[in-house]
Design a protein around this motif. Structure first.
Motif, PDB file in Angstrom:
ATOM      1  N   PHE A 169      -4.834 -17.774 -33.273  1.00  0.00           N
ATOM      2  CA  PHE A 169      -5.211 -18.371 -34.551  1.00  0.00           C
ATOM      3  C   PHE A 169      -5.620 -17.284 -35.548  1.00  0.00           C
ATOM      4  O   PHE A 169      -5.176 -17.274 -36.705  1.00  0.00           O
ATOM      5  CB  PHE A 169      -6.355 -19.360 -34.324  1.00  0.00           C
ATOM      6  CG  PHE A 169      -6.933 -19.946 -35.590  1.00  0.00           C
ATOM      7  CD1 PHE A 169      -6.243 -20.883 -36.321  1.00  0.00           C
ATOM      8  CD2 PHE A 169      -8.192 -19.545 -36.038  1.00  0.00           C
ATOM      9  CE1 PHE A 169      -6.780 -21.428 -37.474  1.00  0.00           C
ATOM     10  CE2 PHE A 169      -8.734 -20.081 -37.188  1.00  0.00           C
ATOM     11  CZ  PHE A 169      -8.026 -21.030 -37.907  1.00  0.00           C
ATOM     12  N   VAL A 170      -6.453 -16.358 -35.094  1.00  0.00           N
ATOM     13  CA  VAL A 170      -6.909 -15.264 -35.952  1.00  0.00           C
ATOM     14  C   VAL A 170      -5.732 -14.354 -36.321  1.00  0.00           C
ATOM     15  O   VAL A 170      -5.600 -13.903 -37.466  1.00  0.00           O
ATOM     16  CB  VAL A 170      -8.025 -14.459 -35.255  1.00  0.00           C
ATOM     17  CG1 VAL A 170      -8.362 -13.195 -36.037  1.00  0.00           C
ATOM     18  CG2 VAL A 170      -9.287 -15.322 -35.101  1.00  0.00           C
ATOM     19  N   SER A 171      -4.836 -14.097 -35.373  1.00  0.00           N
ATOM     20  CA  SER A 171      -3.662 -13.258 -35.640  1.00  0.00           C
ATOM     21  C   SER A 171      -2.777 -13.874 -36.713  1.00  0.00           C
ATOM     22  O   SER A 171      -2.254 -13.170 -37.588  1.00  0.00           O
ATOM     23  CB  SER A 171      -2.855 -13.053 -34.356  1.00  0.00           C
ATOM     24  OG  SER A 171      -3.601 -12.345 -33.397  1.00  0.00           O
ATOM     25  N   ASN A 172      -2.609 -15.189 -36.662  1.00  0.00           N
ATOM     26  CA  ASN A 172      -1.799 -15.868 -37.674  1.00  0.00           C
ATOM     27  C   ASN A 172      -2.434 -15.769 -39.056  1.00  0.00           C
ATOM     28  O   ASN A 172      -1.734 -15.632 -40.068  1.00  0.00           O
ATOM     29  CB  ASN A 172      -1.604 -17.336 -37.288  1.00  0.00           C
ATOM     30  CG  ASN A 172      -0.660 -17.514 -36.118  1.00  0.00           C
ATOM     31  OD1 ASN A 172       0.210 -16.671 -35.875  1.00  0.00           O
ATOM     32  ND2 ASN A 172      -0.825 -18.591 -35.372  1.00  0.00           N
ATOM     33  N   LEU A 173      -3.755 -15.846 -39.111  1.00  0.00           N
ATOM     34  CA  LEU A 173      -4.448 -15.671 -40.384  1.00  0.00           C
ATOM     35  C   LEU A 173      -4.188 -14.283 -40.964  1.00  0.00           C
ATOM     36  O   LEU A 173      -3.981 -14.120 -42.166  1.00  0.00           O
ATOM     37  CB  LEU A 173      -5.957 -15.885 -40.209  1.00  0.00           C
ATOM     38  CG  LEU A 173      -6.439 -17.322 -40.003  1.00  0.00           C
ATOM     39  CD1 LEU A 173      -7.922 -17.337 -39.659  1.00  0.00           C
ATOM     40  CD2 LEU A 173      -6.180 -18.164 -41.249  1.00  0.00           C
ATOM     41  N   LEU A 174      -4.174 -13.284 -40.092  1.00  0.00           N
ATOM     42  CA  LEU A 174      -3.931 -11.914 -40.538  1.00  0.00           C
ATOM     43  C   LEU A 174      -2.506 -11.747 -41.065  1.00  0.00           C
ATOM     44  O   LEU A 174      -2.270 -11.019 -42.035  1.00  0.00           O
ATOM     45  CB  LEU A 174      -4.201 -10.937 -39.394  1.00  0.00           C
ATOM     46  CG  LEU A 174      -5.669 -10.807 -38.971  1.00  0.00           C
ATOM     47  CD1 LEU A 174      -5.799  -9.962 -37.716  1.00  0.00           C
ATOM     48  CD2 LEU A 174      -6.506 -10.209 -40.105  1.00  0.00           C
ATOM     49  N   LEU A 175      -1.557 -12.439 -40.458  1.00  0.00           N
ATOM     50  CA  LEU A 175      -0.172 -12.362 -40.913  1.00  0.00           C
ATOM     51  C   LEU A 175      -0.009 -12.942 -42.318  1.00  0.00           C
ATOM     52  O   LEU A 175       0.868 -12.528 -43.071  1.00  0.00           O
ATOM     53  CB  LEU A 175       0.742 -13.116 -39.938  1.00  0.00           C
ATOM     54  CG  LEU A 175       0.979 -12.459 -38.573  1.00  0.00           C
ATOM     55  CD1 LEU A 175       1.776 -13.393 -37.673  1.00  0.00           C
ATOM     56  CD2 LEU A 175       1.696 -11.124 -38.728  1.00  0.00           C
ATOM     57  N   LEU A 176      -0.870 -13.897 -42.665  1.00  0.00           N
ATOM     58  CA  LEU A 176      -0.778 -14.565 -43.964  1.00  0.00           C
ATOM     59  C   LEU A 176      -1.602 -13.883 -45.053  1.00  0.00           C
ATOM     60  O   LEU A 176      -1.588 -14.335 -46.196  1.00  0.00           O
ATOM     61  CB  LEU A 176      -1.248 -16.019 -43.824  1.00  0.00           C
ATOM     62  CG  LEU A 176      -0.377 -16.949 -42.971  1.00  0.00           C
ATOM     63  CD1 LEU A 176      -1.101 -18.264 -42.733  1.00  0.00           C
ATOM     64  CD2 LEU A 176       0.963 -17.179 -43.634  1.00  0.00           C
ATOM     65  N   GLU A 177      -2.298 -12.818 -44.706  1.00  0.00           N
ATOM     66  CA  GLU A 177      -3.245 -12.212 -45.641  1.00  0.00           C
ATOM     67  C   GLU A 177      -2.587 -11.794 -46.954  1.00  0.00           C
ATOM     68  O   GLU A 177      -3.051 -12.155 -48.048  1.00  0.00           O
ATOM     69  CB  GLU A 177      -3.923 -11.005 -44.983  1.00  0.00           C
ATOM     70  CG  GLU A 177      -4.956 -10.335 -45.884  1.00  0.00           C
ATOM     71  CD  GLU A 177      -5.685  -9.201 -45.184  1.00  0.00           C
ATOM     72  OE1 GLU A 177      -6.618  -8.639 -45.787  1.00  0.00           O
ATOM     73  OE2 GLU A 177      -5.319  -8.876 -44.026  1.00  0.00           O
ATOM     74  N   SER A 178      -1.527 -11.036 -46.880  1.00  0.00           N
ATOM     75  CA  SER A 178      -0.877 -10.538 -48.089  1.00  0.00           C
ATOM     76  C   SER A 178      -0.320 -11.682 -48.936  1.00  0.00           C
ATOM     77  O   SER A 178      -0.501 -11.711 -50.168  1.00  0.00           O
ATOM     78  CB  SER A 178       0.256  -9.575 -47.709  1.00  0.00           C
ATOM     79  OG  SER A 178       0.934  -9.126 -48.856  1.00  0.00           O
ATOM     80  N   GLU A 179       0.319 -12.628 -48.280  1.00  0.00           N
ATOM     81  CA  GLU A 179       0.894 -13.778 -48.982  1.00  0.00           C
ATOM     82  C   GLU A 179      -0.184 -14.591 -49.686  1.00  0.00           C
ATOM     83  O   GLU A 179      -0.001 -15.050 -50.816  1.00  0.00           O
ATOM     84  CB  GLU A 179       1.649 -14.652 -47.978  1.00  0.00           C
ATOM     85  CG  GLU A 179       2.279 -15.894 -48.575  1.00  0.00           C
ATOM     86  CD  GLU A 179       2.965 -16.738 -47.526  1.00  0.00           C
ATOM     87  OE1 GLU A 179       3.198 -17.939 -47.794  1.00  0.00           O
ATOM     88  OE2 GLU A 179       3.270 -16.212 -46.434  1.00  0.00           O
ATOM     89  N   LEU A 180      -1.325 -14.739 -49.031  1.00  0.00           N
ATOM     90  CA  LEU A 180      -2.401 -15.533 -49.605  1.00  0.00           C
ATOM     91  C   LEU A 180      -2.988 -14.870 -50.845  1.00  0.00           C
ATOM     92  O   LEU A 180      -3.213 -15.525 -51.868  1.00  0.00           O
ATOM     93  CB  LEU A 180      -3.480 -15.750 -48.550  1.00  0.00           C
ATOM     94  CG  LEU A 180      -4.520 -16.826 -48.855  1.00  0.00           C
ATOM     95  CD1 LEU A 180      -4.987 -17.485 -47.568  1.00  0.00           C
ATOM     96  CD2 LEU A 180      -5.715 -16.243 -49.589  1.00  0.00           C
TER      97      LEU A 180
END
Length: 252
Positions: A111-122
């Motif tokens: 879950f935390v890894s997926n949040l990190l993947l979305l960081e730039s996009e967010l």
């Protein structure tokens, strides 16, 4: 049809399985944009039933994302004349309890890894708020604006709920907990203010310069607060220190 729906819901809950089901917001008191005015499907989680009082327990974001106790007869009214009831299939969640902390640890780490993947996009998407400020006079006259703002507010309520659960899992969250929750509340308050300004303009047909300017100022403030909040949030995520004694709270 309603009797069959009641039987299906109670059967799932009494078997110990929560369900996801879509209701019609036209019949749910608490959402001023929809209640008695406009139909719209919305998913809720039903997780408990009290047969002695004939109440059910749902998780929803009517005013904030939390648990609500609702009389079963009232809940069933949310489906009256709902054209989508035929394809409104109930999703039943069969809970499988695992005594392996390794499995739960992997789920949370993913879950935390997926949040990190979305960081730039967010962070890139926050700039869209300023674009809305630029076109706000035109957006204000679009019939879907209030619905879009309401959806944003409901998502923010859900995000706040998940944030609190995530903070419970972090051993080092005490130093950042108060500041990040305060920042989230500021963001939510400003989205609520923008919706209030927009509703006032639409229902009074007052699209004057003062209201437009105040709304644009509000959107610029939201953009700034959203960026500040997500800086705090990702600072937390990048330094996440798991506390698995609180994992059951995460899955509640």
């Amino acid at each position: 049809m309603i009797d069959a729906l009641r039987e299906q819901i109670t059967s799932c809950i009494l078997d110990g399985n929560p369900i996801r089901i879509k209701i019609d917001l036209f019949y749910q008191n608490g959402r001023e944009f929809y209640f008695g005015k406009k139909h719209g499907l919305h998913p809720v989680l039903v997780h408990g039933y009290d047969p002695s009082r004939d109440n059910i327990y749902i998780v929803d974001d009517i005013s904030e994302y939390t648990e609500y106790c609702v009389p079963f007869t009232e809940f069933l009214e949310y489906f009256t004349e709902n054209e989508a009831i035929t394809d409104n299939s109930i999703t039943q969640y069969v809970l499988k309890h695992s005594h392996s902390s390794n499995i739960n640890e992997k789920v949370i780490q993913n879950f935390v890894s997926n949040l990190l993947l979305l960081e730039s996009e967010l962070f890139d998407s926050i700039s869209n708020i300023l674009q809305l400020a630029d076109i706000y006079p035109f957006a204000l006259k679009h019939e879907d604006l209030i619905e879009t703002l309401s959806s944003t507010i409901y998502r923010k309520c859900s995000e706040r709920y998940r944030l609190l659960k995530l903070l419970n899992l972090n051993n080092d969250s005490n130093s950042i907990k108060n500041s990040i929750i305060k920042k989230m509340d500021q963001v939510l308050d400003d989205w609520l203010l923008l919706r209030a300004l927009s509703i006032k303009a639409i229902y009074t047909r007052n699209y004057g310069k003062k209201l437009i300017d105040n709304s644009r100022i509000n959107l610029h403030r939201i953009s700034k607060l959203e960026r500040e909040y997500h800086i705090l949030f990702y600072s937390l995520i990048h330094n996440f220190n798991f506390n698995f004694s609180a994992e059951q709270e995460f899955y509640h």
